[in-house]
Design a protein around this motif. Structure first.
Motif, short mmCIF file in Angstrom:
data_model
loop_
_atom_site.label_atom_id
_atom_site.label_comp_id
_atom_site.label_asym_id
_atom_site.label_seq_id
_atom_site.Cartn_x
_atom_site.Cartn_y
_atom_site.Cartn_z
N LEU A 175 0.83 -1.20 0.00
CA LEU A 175 0.00 0.00 0.00
C LEU A 175 0.87 1.26 0.00
N ARG A 176 1.92 1.26 0.80
CA ARG A 176 2.79 2.44 0.84
C ARG A 176 3.46 2.68 -0.51
N ARG A 177 3.96 1.61 -1.13
CA ARG A 177 4.61 1.79 -2.42
C ARG A 177 3.61 2.24 -3.48
N SER A 178 2.41 1.69 -3.45
CA SER A 178 1.39 2.09 -4.42
C SER A 178 1.04 3.56 -4.27
N LEU A 179 0.87 4.02 -3.04
CA LEU A 179 0.55 5.42 -2.80
C LEU A 179 1.70 6.33 -3.23
N LEU A 180 2.94 5.91 -2.93
CA LEU A 180 4.10 6.71 -3.34
C LEU A 180 4.16 6.83 -4.85
N GLU A 181 4.02 5.72 -5.56
CA GLU A 181 4.11 5.76 -7.01
C GLU A 181 2.98 6.57 -7.62
N SER A 182 1.79 6.47 -7.06
CA SER A 182 0.67 7.28 -7.56
C SER A 182 0.97 8.76 -7.39
N LEU A 183 1.51 9.12 -6.23
CA LEU A 183 1.84 10.51 -5.96
C LEU A 183 2.90 11.02 -6.94
N LEU A 184 3.96 10.23 -7.14
CA LEU A 184 5.05 10.67 -8.01
C LEU A 184 4.62 10.79 -9.46
N LEU A 185 3.79 9.85 -9.91
CA LEU A 185 3.32 9.91 -11.29
C LEU A 185 2.46 11.15 -11.53
N ARG A 186 1.67 11.53 -10.53
CA ARG A 186 0.88 12.76 -10.65
C ARG A 186 1.79 13.99 -10.57
N LEU A 187 2.80 13.94 -9.69
CA LEU A 187 3.73 15.05 -9.56
C LEU A 187 4.54 15.25 -10.84
N ALA A 188 4.74 14.18 -11.58
CA ALA A 188 5.47 14.27 -12.85
C ALA A 188 4.73 15.13 -13.88
N ASN A 189 3.47 15.41 -13.62
CA ASN A 189 2.68 16.26 -14.51
C ASN A 189 2.93 17.74 -14.27
N SER A 190 3.78 18.07 -13.29
CA SER A 190 4.04 19.47 -12.95
C SER A 190 4.65 20.20 -14.15
N PRO A 191 4.33 21.47 -14.31
CA PRO A 191 4.86 22.21 -15.47
C PRO A 191 6.38 22.36 -15.45
N ASP A 192 7.01 22.18 -14.27
CA ASP A 192 8.47 22.33 -14.17
C ASP A 192 9.21 21.16 -14.80
N VAL A 193 8.53 20.03 -14.99
CA VAL A 193 9.19 18.80 -15.40
C VAL A 193 9.19 18.67 -16.91
N THR A 194 10.35 18.36 -17.48
CA THR A 194 10.45 18.09 -18.91
C THR A 194 9.90 16.70 -19.18
N THR A 195 8.91 16.60 -20.03
CA THR A 195 8.24 15.32 -20.24
C THR A 195 8.73 14.57 -21.46
N THR A 196 9.73 15.10 -22.15
CA THR A 196 10.26 14.36 -23.28
C THR A 196 11.13 13.23 -22.78
N GLY A 197 11.43 12.30 -23.66
CA GLY A 197 12.37 11.25 -23.30
C GLY A 197 11.71 10.11 -22.57
N ALA A 198 12.24 9.80 -21.36
CA ALA A 198 11.86 8.57 -20.69
C ALA A 198 10.39 8.53 -20.32
N LEU A 199 9.78 9.67 -20.00
CA LEU A 199 8.38 9.65 -19.61
C LEU A 199 7.49 9.22 -20.76
N GLU A 200 7.96 9.39 -22.00
CA GLU A 200 7.18 8.98 -23.15
C GLU A 200 7.59 7.59 -23.65
N GLY A 201 8.38 6.90 -22.88
CA GLY A 201 8.75 5.55 -23.24
C GLY A 201 10.22 5.29 -23.09
N GLY A 202 11.07 6.25 -23.51
CA GLY A 202 12.48 6.14 -23.31
C GLY A 202 13.13 5.07 -24.16
#
Length: 314
Positions: A175-202
């Motif tokens: 449960l802790r790992r699932s909640l952490l990963e859910s949080l980080l994946l949503r945080l990756a949507n922040s405008p500060d983060v470059t989404t090219t590269g690995a987030l699109e498959g890498g």
């Protein structure tokens, strides 16, 4: 807490040698929770560690991630020798290998998540590569639509972390790992983060380069050859060279030298170190070799660079 509270060793050999000892903190999980994840609050963390590492403030590096959501006030924190101001609603992310220095929290309040890199599943780690990369932003400002969701998920993670013993240990960890990963994946949507590269498959080369950067941040003081890092990563020098060329257009040695040069500029400038101390810190066998290295890249001697920064206030 999981933090290894080792203090830097002080040398009797003078100011420069004492400065060069920057401690590396490993992950030390609480008793009964061997999983590489710890969740607390800023206020509790400081209350439990009132003598370390901010009293007095001193630099250090860690092998794990620090992730803090500021919920009240603002928090000051040095990341790679730059003081960051983290306002209410923003996230601070200190990644493995970053040089960091704490400031007293003052009125700041927030949620404090620390986790080892291997906590993430391989699929999540691949998707989150732009967010976990060393060069990703230290301060993140989520979109307003995401902010409330992120805070609520962080609170759920804190609640589950404190629920040790309420359910089976394997379920608790999952449960802790699932909640952490859910949080980080949503945080990756922040405008500060470059989404090219690995987030699109890498690609394999992007992953190799990301691993190289992480290793470089931990070892650039003592390891200076492409072969050293290829050995750490379990790949050939040719594979590592191709990954570096794809990502930066530069060779591995050039990337290594740029990282050493960046550290030298920081220490000679804002850090106020002398050239001899910097040479020792960066693994040069002779201060004269360091002087030639620095002048070859900047056109200035270390002393001239430090004097210029002092005059200009940079």
């Amino acid at each position: 807490m999981m933090v290894d509270k080792r203090h830097p060793r002080r040398s009797a050999g003078g100011r420069g040698q004492a400065q060069a000892a920057v401690p590396l903190y490993g992950f030390q999980p609480p008793v009964g929770t061997p999983y590489g994840l710890e969740v607390s609050t800023v206020e509790d963390f400081f209350a439990e560690h009132d003598d370390w590492p901010w009293n007095p403030p001193r630099p250090g590096r860690a092998t794990f991630h620090y992730l803090i959501l500021v919920t009240e006030g603002e928090l000051l924190h040095d990341v790679d020798h730059v003081t960051r101001t983290v306002a209410c609603g923003q996230w601070l992310w200190v990644r493995p290998g970053h040089a960091q220095c704490w400031h007293p929290p003052g009125a700041a309040r927030g949620l404090f998540i620390l986790f080892a890199p291997d906590v993430l599943t391989s699929d999540a780690a691949r998707l989150l590569a732009p967010l976990t990369a060393h060069e990703a932003p230290a301060v993140l400002s989520p979109y307003p639509d995401d902010a409330a969701w992120l805070r609520q998920t962080a609170l759920q993670l804190l609640d589950e972390h404190r629920a040790l013993g309420r359910r089976r240990l394997d379920v608790h960890h999952a449960l802790r790992r699932s909640l952490l990963e859910s949080l980080l994946l949503r945080l990756a949507n922040s405008p500060d983060v470059t989404t090219t590269g690995a987030l699109e498959g890498g690609t394999g080369r992007r992953v190799t380069y990301a691993r190289f950067v992480d290793a470089l941040e931990l070892h650039f003081r003592e390891l200076h050859r492409a072969a050293d890092y290829a050995g750490l990563l379990g790949c050939s020098v040719r594979t590592l060279s191709r990954a570096a060329r794809d990502a930066t257009g530069k060779g591995v040695r050039e990337v290594i030298d740029e990282r050493r040069l960046l550290e030298a500029r920081r220490l000679l400038g804002d850090g106020g170190w002398d050239a001899r101390a910097v040479a020792v810190h960066l693994g040069f066998t002779d201060p004269a070799n360091f002087g030639r290295f620095f002048r070859g890249h900047t056109g200035l001697t270390p002393a001239a660079f430090a004097a210029r920064d002092e005059r200009t206030g940079r």
